[in-house]
Design a protein around this motif. Structure first.
Motif, PDB file in Angstrom:
ATOM      1  N   TYR A  25      12.569  92.445   6.253  1.00 49.93           N
ATOM      2  CA  TYR A  25      11.295  91.746   6.039  1.00 49.93           C
ATOM      3  C   TYR A  25      11.132  91.399   4.559  1.00 49.93           C
ATOM      4  O   TYR A  25      10.818  90.257   4.201  1.00 49.93           O
ATOM      5  N   PHE A  26      11.343  92.370   3.689  1.00 47.43           N
ATOM      6  CA  PHE A  26      11.212  92.118   2.249  1.00 47.43           C
ATOM      7  C   PHE A  26      12.337  91.205   1.751  1.00 47.43           C
ATOM      8  O   PHE A  26      12.123  90.380   0.848  1.00 47.43           O
ATOM      9  N   TRP A  27      13.521  91.344   2.325  1.00 48.63           N
ATOM     10  CA  TRP A  27      14.649  90.498   1.947  1.00 48.63           C
ATOM     11  C   TRP A  27      14.347  89.029   2.245  1.00 48.63           C
ATOM     12  O   TRP A  27      14.646  88.138   1.448  1.00 48.63           O
ATOM     13  N   LEU A  28      13.722  88.768   3.392  1.00 45.27           N
ATOM     14  CA  LEU A  28      13.414  87.396   3.798  1.00 45.27           C
ATOM     15  C   LEU A  28      12.281  86.781   2.980  1.00 45.27           C
ATOM     16  O   LEU A  28      12.116  85.560   2.972  1.00 45.27           O
ATOM     17  N   LEU A  29      11.497  87.617   2.310  1.00 45.87           N
ATOM     18  CA  LEU A  29      10.473  87.076   1.427  1.00 45.87           C
ATOM     19  C   LEU A  29      11.103  86.336   0.252  1.00 45.87           C
ATOM     20  O   LEU A  29      10.489  85.440  -0.337  1.00 45.87           O
TER      21      LEU A  29
END
Length: 470
Positions: A81-85
């Motif tokens: 989730y944070f990576w895709l931000l």
């Protein structure tokens, strides 16, 4: 001496080149198969069958969808989730996260091998083989928590092998924290943690500590683990399995063939070696004894129908067993490095099912997608049916992936009938109920037997995935 150094340097360069080629092969693949695309949607706060072009959710949505559409603790979903931000429109960047865990896994293997053999060539050779062995190579870029689990397992084995001589408080605390973090990767790793904990407990009993010291050392190890596992239980597992029901696949004892897999056969070999070394007064390698304990825990939980032991072998068990046998047979035996690696490579080829050129391409049916990219260009085909297994794949392709810039030209989403998987049969559209020109149906579909395929014919004699109405 100079010639030897040059040979060593050239060998290392070749190893790096091989790693680079197969790494690129894993990262460049633009297609996500069902599990990968599902993981992507979960980490976007959505799920496999969300509406087309649905708005991304927040962290709470990621946790909620992981509860209902995933059978993992959710740590990888949150990380992604944070990576895709940072970037959610590049498949290469998407695959980079699991690949970084794979690099961590490979780096620890390199350190482990070098410390065991004191030979940099053997360390480089064996690390390179990880990129050529289909068991590990096919996971290196897969958008799932497998490489996170692999990194956690090999890190734990490394700590136990080289730092567990006295089982000090510092060691136990570091190991407990390491296992706690990676317990968020997959439930398979949680079972591995139970096995490691039993191994640690037996080791502490062997030191004949006083009761107070035993409890104190166990506390250093167990407190971080208990905290994290309680969070997993309350936040995830109680929602994923509210009735506490048993899993329903591949139990030990469910098939006589369970004992004929490489995991069980090589596991039995490891057990015989442990008994042989013990009787001869040879110190048993920690990796070998650890595998025995962890394997027995898996078997016990499987027989009790608490956790299924896949007869093809769990990733955690495979990693520990491979380390144990390679160290026992190759790293401590005084044979030339090139001979050792040649033997290992030959063994890999005998067991190979994936062509060398396709290693790292992940578990997808690329052929179906290539056929699709050809037929979609024909504008006379007004409607295309996509079954539920490929629904999340196609939505990813057109909304975030390789075909996002072609969505309008290809008529996405109106041109497509996207089947969903639902417990309510009235919500599931069958091929015969809609008039489409082509039907993209995977061999994995659980609805296959319910399809009336008589009005359709395969696109060609080789394909069984794309059908055309007669």
């Amino acid at each position: 001496m100079l010639a030897k150094r040059i040979l060593t340097m050239m060998t290392l360069i070749v190893c790096v080149a091989v790693i680079a080629v197969f790494s690129y092969n894993a990262l460049r693949n633009p297609w996500l198969w069902f599990d990968e695309s599902g993981q992507f949607w979960i980490s976007k706060g959505l799920n496999h069958y969300s509406e087309v072009y649905a708005a991304s959710g927040g962290l709470s949505d990621v946790i909620e969808n992981n509860r209902h559409y995933n059978l993992d603790p959710g740590g990888f979903s949150v990380l992604l989730y944070f990576w895709l931000l940072i970037n959610d429109s590049s498949t290469l960047f998407l695959r980079l996260l699991p690949y970084l865990f794979f690099l961590g896994f490979a780096s620890v293997v390199f350190l482990y091998t070098y410390k065991s053999s004191k030979n940099i060539l053997e360390a480089a050779f064996l690390t390179t083989l990880l990129f050529l062995w289909e068991v590990t190579a096919n996971e290196m870029g897969e958008v799932r928590g497998y490489t996170m689990e692999m990194c956690g397992v090999v890190g734990a084995v490394y700590l136990i092998r080289f730092h567990s001589v006295l089982l000090t408080k510092r060691f136990l605390l570091v190991l407990g924290i390491w296992l706690s973090v990676f317990s968020l990767s997959r439930y398979d790793f949680v079972v591995f943690v139970i096995g490691v904990s039993l191994w640690i407990f037996l080791g502490l009993l062997h030191e004949r500590l006083s009761f107070g010291k035993l409890v104190a050392r166990l506390a250093y190890y167990a407190v971080p683990l208990i905290v994290v596992l309680l969070v997993v239980l309350v936040v995830m597992l109680m929602h994923q399995n509210p009735a506490g029901s048993a899993e329903s696949y591949l139990y030990l004892g469910s098939s006589a063939h369970a004992w004929l897999t490489p995991l069980f056969l090589f596991g039995a070999l490891n057990a015989l070696l442990v008994i042989y070394d013990y009787k001869k007064g040879v110190v048993v390698l920690p990796s070998q004894s650890l595998f025995l304990v962890v394997f027995l825990v898996y078997c016990l939980l499987s027989l009790l129908r608490i956790f299924p032991l896949d007869v093809r072998g769990s990733m955690a068990l495979t990693v520990v067993l491979t380390i144990a046998l390679v160290e026992r047979f190759f790293l401590i035996i005084p044979i030339h490095s090139y001979i050792k690696v040649f033997v290992l490579f030959c063994l890999m080829q005998v067991c190979r099912t994936t062509p060398l050129s396709e290693l790292g391409s992940t578990n997808i049916d690329t052929k179906t997608f290539l056929e699709f990219t050809e037929l979609k260009q024909n504008s006379s085909y007004d409607k295309l049916f996509v079954d539920y297994w490929m629904n999340p794949d196609f939505r990813y392709l057109y909304e975030y992936g390789a075909l996002r810039n072609e969505a309008q030209k290809d008529g996405y989403p109106n041109r497509f009938v996207l089947q969903i998987d639902d417990d309510d049969p009235s919500k599931v559209v069958m091929p015969g109920e809609v008039d489409c020109d082509y039907y993209i149906i995977t061999r994995f579909s659980k609805f296959t037997k319910q399809y009336d395929m008589s009005p359709f014919r395969p696109l060609d004699d080789e394909s069984q995935d794309i059908y055309q109405r007669n």
